[in-house]
Design a protein around this motif. Structure first.
Motif, mmCIF file in Angstrom:
data_model
loop_
_atom_site.group_PDB
_atom_site.id
_atom_site.type_symbol
_atom_site.label_atom_id
_atom_site.label_comp_id
_atom_site.label_asym_id
_atom_site.label_seq_id
_atom_site.Cartn_x
_atom_site.Cartn_y
_atom_site.Cartn_z
ATOM 1 N N PRO A 365 0.832 -1.203 0.000
ATOM 2 C CA PRO A 365 0.000 0.000 0.000
ATOM 3 C C PRO A 365 0.869 1.257 0.000
ATOM 4 N N VAL A 366 0.323 2.315 -0.597
ATOM 5 C CA VAL A 366 0.997 3.606 -0.592
ATOM 6 C C VAL A 366 -0.076 4.689 -0.534
ATOM 7 N N GLY A 367 0.217 5.780 0.101
ATOM 8 C CA GLY A 367 -0.700 6.912 0.146
ATOM 9 C C GLY A 367 -0.121 8.063 -0.655
ATOM 10 N N LEU A 368 -0.723 8.347 -1.810
ATOM 11 C CA LEU A 368 -0.193 9.373 -2.706
ATOM 12 C C LEU A 368 -0.716 10.766 -2.389
ATOM 13 N N GLY A 369 -1.701 10.859 -1.498
ATOM 14 C CA GLY A 369 -2.287 12.153 -1.183
ATOM 15 C C GLY A 369 -3.752 12.200 -1.560
ATOM 16 N N ASP A 370 -4.386 13.301 -1.234
ATOM 17 C CA ASP A 370 -5.808 13.490 -1.497
ATOM 18 C C ASP A 370 -6.054 13.502 -3.005
ATOM 19 N N PRO A 371 -6.828 12.537 -3.563
ATOM 20 C CA PRO A 371 -7.066 12.516 -5.000
ATOM 21 C C PRO A 371 -7.690 13.807 -5.520
ATOM 22 N N ASP A 372 -8.558 14.435 -4.712
ATOM 23 C CA ASP A 372 -9.180 15.690 -5.149
ATOM 24 C C ASP A 372 -8.140 16.804 -5.269
ATOM 25 N N THR A 377 -4.913 20.381 -8.914
ATOM 26 C CA THR A 377 -3.669 20.943 -9.460
ATOM 27 C C THR A 377 -3.546 20.633 -10.941
ATOM 28 N N PHE A 378 -3.781 19.385 -11.286
ATOM 29 C CA PHE A 378 -3.714 18.980 -12.696
ATOM 30 C C PHE A 378 -4.719 19.773 -13.530
ATOM 31 N N ALA A 422 -0.145 29.441 -8.738
ATOM 32 C CA ALA A 422 -0.230 28.614 -7.534
ATOM 33 C C ALA A 422 -0.283 27.132 -7.898
ATOM 34 N N ALA A 423 -1.029 26.801 -8.967
ATOM 35 C CA ALA A 423 -1.148 25.409 -9.375
ATOM 36 C C ALA A 423 0.190 24.874 -9.888
ATOM 37 N N ARG A 424 0.951 25.694 -10.589
ATOM 38 C CA ARG A 424 2.248 25.233 -11.098
ATOM 39 C C ARG A 424 3.237 25.021 -9.945
ATOM 40 N N ALA A 425 3.156 25.861 -8.931
ATOM 41 C CA ALA A 425 3.993 25.642 -7.753
ATOM 42 C C ALA A 425 3.597 24.344 -7.050
ATOM 43 N N ALA A 426 2.290 24.113 -6.937
ATOM 44 C CA ALA A 426 1.815 22.874 -6.327
ATOM 45 C C ALA A 426 2.216 21.658 -7.165
ATOM 46 N N LEU A 427 2.202 21.802 -8.493
ATOM 47 C CA LEU A 427 2.604 20.711 -9.381
ATOM 48 C C LEU A 427 4.033 20.279 -9.096
ATOM 49 N N ALA A 428 4.936 21.253 -8.954
ATOM 50 C CA ALA A 428 6.329 20.921 -8.666
ATOM 51 C C ALA A 428 6.455 20.192 -7.327
ATOM 52 N N THR A 429 5.691 20.641 -6.337
ATOM 53 C CA THR A 429 5.725 19.999 -5.012
ATOM 54 C C THR A 429 5.172 18.574 -5.087
ATOM 55 N N HIS A 430 4.038 18.429 -5.770
ATOM 56 C CA HIS A 430 3.431 17.100 -5.894
ATOM 57 C C HIS A 430 4.365 16.142 -6.634
ATOM 58 N N ARG A 431 4.987 16.629 -7.704
ATOM 59 C CA ARG A 431 5.843 15.740 -8.492
ATOM 60 C C ARG A 431 7.014 15.240 -7.651
ATOM 61 N N ALA A 432 7.654 16.116 -6.909
ATOM 62 C CA ALA A 432 8.785 15.698 -6.073
ATOM 63 C C ALA A 432 8.346 14.678 -5.022
ATOM 64 N N ARG A 433 7.204 14.928 -4.417
ATOM 65 C CA ARG A 433 6.717 14.016 -3.371
ATOM 66 C C ARG A 433 6.307 12.673 -3.967
ATOM 67 N N CYS A 473 -6.330 9.037 -13.652
ATOM 68 C CA CYS A 473 -5.376 9.220 -14.748
ATOM 69 C C CYS A 473 -4.352 10.317 -14.500
ATOM 70 N N CYS A 474 -4.648 11.255 -13.598
ATOM 71 C CA CYS A 474 -3.784 12.432 -13.483
ATOM 72 C C CYS A 474 -2.432 12.132 -12.855
ATOM 73 N N ILE A 475 -2.272 10.996 -12.185
ATOM 74 C CA ILE A 475 -0.996 10.698 -11.539
ATOM 75 C C ILE A 475 0.128 10.627 -12.562
ATOM 76 N N ALA A 476 -0.110 9.949 -13.673
ATOM 77 C CA ALA A 476 0.917 9.856 -14.717
ATOM 78 C C ALA A 476 1.220 11.232 -15.285
ATOM 79 N N GLY A 477 0.192 12.071 -15.431
ATOM 80 C CA GLY A 477 0.406 13.409 -15.946
ATOM 81 C C GLY A 477 1.210 14.270 -14.992
ATOM 82 N N LEU A 478 0.881 14.230 -13.720
ATOM 83 C CA LEU A 478 1.591 15.038 -12.721
ATOM 84 C C LEU A 478 3.065 14.664 -12.641
ATOM 85 N N THR A 479 3.385 13.386 -12.844
ATOM 86 C CA THR A 479 4.762 12.912 -12.696
ATOM 87 C C THR A 479 5.503 12.788 -14.019
#
Length: 529
Positions: A365-372, A377-378, A422-433, A473-479
């Motif tokens: 199991p893994v917790g990637l964060g709140d899907p919403d 962000t995506f 703000a969303a692009r900043a969050a995107l960078a944070t999400h991708r690293a995590r 589907c957005c996980i592949a896009g975010l990363t």
């Protein structure tokens, strides 16, 4: 006896009497069909789960499934009966096979074969098969086709290249020299210039020996995952009759699933290869972001746009990927992660199919964060990119875009520079995590939140399915990671029975070819297609 449909010539074997009342029932059925009298047509089909209706789009099983399909199709093409061939079945006189030769108003000849049985309420149909005249081109699937439309660029490759003999359905976003890009919109097509070159993603397939069968339809501007087009219609889904094919690579998916091409060249921004692959039972790969050139490709959202392919077999998909990306440098270990919170956004039937399909496969199991939160962000970044790419044209052509696409562009237009930043900043944070959480392991999840929805589903239902699917589907896009849809699961279809459902593997960036090999091993272990 009905007076609207004239009695055609009726042929029976010599010495065999016409079953009483049968031809009258057939003519009354035709009257109801031409009037789209759904209630009368329902009454003419035998009740119960074993009644059959088939055509080129597939087989429907059960009275309820047939009735649901009939309510959503909007009537049948007008036609007249040319002749009836009647063959009584058995000795009771209460069953007969009827073959009707029909003349469609649009020309040609068709056939309808029905098994009629007589009960206490009269004659009803227990099984039916409809054969319509074949269209020169199904414009729901193709914008233009040829035999081939474009030949391989190298005669040697055409004979012995790694893709020799393969045929391509090119999504109508890529430049093909000598043709226009239509983007799923006739007004855009009318204004588009003739391409003076071919997109590298297309040229690479031609150089490996494949030929272009045709340019296939897409959802407008690739801004959808449903597969319906307000201008050209909905490409058929041969593996889920009456179901949507998934978008926005809907035309290539339909062409490949129906055997009209062997390779669908598509794009995947938010699932536009993976979702149609899931709905139509295909192998589909979204490549690592930037791994395949996007030159001469009409963009939707540059931040997430990728090139991808759809095939009926893993072998062809692997050959395509190797031809374009080269042999893999490493193999992926069968080390899998599953995020229960992410899987939980799918329909309950999909969750059950996913859990059952992975029985016996060790996963962590893994917790990637709140899907919403991840999707939000995506969504904002995608919408800002989409408006930057197409907003000026949409603004200048307010009546040229279908309602669903127009609504998405209206939302995109409202994104402020502050929201985008703000969303692009969050995107960078999400991708690293997410990269830290996933590492070199493979994330497993359903390719879509449901099996193919019905073509008759209302906008509220489609919005619900779309929202859930995009969260998957957005996980592949975010990363920027590659994602492979493997046709190895199933879930209830739009009109009963099982329909295809993909298992999605999201791997490390650059692992595209190795991901296919791992998908093959997983499918073999679990009995996939």
């Amino acid at each position: 006896m009905s007076g609207a449909q004239p009695r055609p010539p009726v042929h029976l074997p010599d010495g065999v009497a016409e079953p009483a009342g049968l031809v009258d029932a057939v003519l009354a059925y035709e009257d109801a069909l031409m009037a789209d009298d759904v209630a009368a047509l329902d009454a003419f089909f035998a009740p119960g789960p074993d009644t059959l209706r088939g055509d080129a789009a597939g087989l429907l099983l059960g009275h309820d499934a047939i009735a649901a399909f009939r309510r959503g199709r909007g009537g049948a093409p007008q036609r007249t009966l040319v002749r009836l061939e009647v063959r009584p079945v058995g000795s009771s006189g209460d069953a007969a096979l009827v073959v009707a030769v029909v003349a469609p108003l649009g020309g040609g000849r068709g056939q309808q074969t029905q098994l009629w049985v007589r009960g206490a309420g009269g004659w009803v149909v227990e099984a039916a098969h409809v054969s319509a005249p074949a269209p020169a081109i199904d414009t729901r699937v193709w914008r233009v086709v040829g035999a081939p439309l474009v030949a391989p660029s190298d005669p040697v490759a055409a004979a012995s290249g790694s893709l020799a003999g393969e045929t391509i359905a090119v999504k109508d976003l890529f430049d093909v020299e000598g043709f226009r890009v239509g983007a799923g919109n006739p007004s855009w097509l009318a204004e588009a210039p003739v391409a003076d070159g071919t997109a590298p993603a297309v040229a690479a397939l031609l150089a490996a020996g494949a030929s272009i069968r045709g340019i296939a339809q897409t959802d407008e501007f690739a801004y959808s995952v449903a597969g319906a087009n307000a201008h050209y219609g909905t490409p058929p889904n041969p593996l889920a009759p009456g179901g949507l094919p998934g978008g926005s690579s809907s035309g290539p998916a339909s062409a490949v699933a129906s055997g009209q091409a062997s390779i669908g060249l598509g794009t995947d921004t938010a699932g536009s290869v993976r979702v149609p692959a899931s709905y139509t039972g295909l192998w589909g790969l979204r490549t690592t972001h930037g791994a395949v050139s996007r030159e001469r490709l009409l963009p939707l959202a540059d931040t997430f746009d990728t090139v991808g392919w759809l095939t009926r077999s893993a072998a062809v998909l692997r050959a395509v990927a190797i031809a374009i990306l080269g042999e893999p440098s490493v193999e992926l270990a069968a080390s899998f992660l599953v995020d229960p919170a992410l899987v939980a956004v799918a329909d309950s039937a999909v969750q059950l199919a996913f859990s059952a399909g992975l029985a016996g496969i060790p996963v962590d199991p893994v917790g990637l964060g709140d899907p919403d939160e991840l999707f939000e962000t995506f969504r904002v970044v995608q919408a800002a990119d989409a408006w930057r790419a197409d907003g000026a044209w949409v603004t200048a052509h307010p009546d040229a875009v279908g309602a669903g696409t127009a609504a998405r562009f209206a939302i995109a237009a409202a994104i402020t520079p502050q929201q985008e930043s703000a969303a692009r900043a969050a995107l960078a944070t999400h991708r690293a995590r997410l990269d830290a959480l996933l590492g070199d392991r493979v994330l497993l999840l359903p390719s879509a939140s449901s099996a193919a929805p019905s073509t008759t589903a209302d906008s509220a239902e489609l919005d619900r399915v779309r929202a859930a699917t995009l969260r998957l589907c957005c996980i592949a896009g975010l990363t920027g990671r590659p994602a492979l849809s493997v046709p190895m699961l199933s879930a209830p279809g739009p009109f009963g029975g099982d329909a295809p459902l993909g298992l999605c593997l999201v791997g490390p960036r650059g692992s595209d070819v190795a991901l296919i090999a791992l998908g093959e091993k997983l499918a073999a272990a679990l009995g996939g297609r």
